[in-house]
Design a protein around this motif. Structure first.
Motif: not given
Length: 195
Positions: A49-54, A114-121
């Motif tokens: 949840n913290d790493s979602i690329d808003w 409007a699709e979720y994408k994570l930031n790996k780092d």
């Protein structure tokens, strides 16, 4: 006669003491394994949840692949190497209805909004911070982040735990040299949205 009774009393006392030690050992293993699993599960969920690329969620991003879909336009990917996520629209070419990657002209791209994408780092940093803040200090942990796929959001994390109640000899050896004493917890998680 008194000696036989005393010997039986000592035998029953030692048997009871052995039973208490055995129950305590298995109880500690079971309880701490459940605590470790819950800790890993909660840390993975919070870190995802913290790493979602808003920014990408709001402005969109391009998903490019040279793989053709079925008749309904659906594509099934078996590896993250089969597609590429492009954030910068300067790397995209628009020719009519076709959107392609400038570096790979054979690939077709789609703008996903409007699709979720994570930031790996951010995921790795957040997970390690959350896990380290809540671990039990009398155990040794080996954290392995096996896979972080940015889109669609999926992570795989493995934690190997070595308890201090094992022998001193096993504490000095590394996990890879002495795997029989470690307890393994693995979490594979995907990020879903509520509809």
């Amino acid at each position: 006669m008194f000696t036989k009774v005393a010997m039986w009393a000592v035998f029953i006392f030692l048997l009871g003491l052995f039973g208490v030690v055995l129950i305590n050992t298995f109880g500690v293993i079971t309880t701490t394994n459940q605590q470790d699993y819950t800790l890993v599960k909660n840390a993975v969920e919070a870190a995802m949840n913290d790493s979602i690329d808003w920014a990408s969620y709001r402005t969109g991003f391009y998903l490019c692949t040279d793989k053709t879909g079925d008749g309904e336009g659906m594509r099934t990917f078996t590896s993250k190497d089969e597609y590429k996520v492009i954030l910068n629209s300067d790397l995209i070419t628009h020719e009519g209805d076709a959107i392609t990657d400038k570096n790979a002209p054979d690939s077709k791209c789609a703008l996903l909004m409007a699709e979720y994408k994570l930031n790996k780092d951010v995921f790795v940093e957040s997970f390690i911070r959350r896990f380290a803040n809540n671990v039990n200090n009398n155990k040794s942990y080996q954290v392995t982040i096996q896979e972080v796929i940015e889109y669609p959001p999926k992570v795989s994390v493995r934690i190997d735990t070595l308890n201090t109640y094992n022998s001193v000899e096993s504490r000095t050896e590394e996990f890879n040299l002495n795997p029989d004493y470690s307890i393994r917890n693995q979490i594979d998680a995907i990020l879903e949205e509520k509809s």
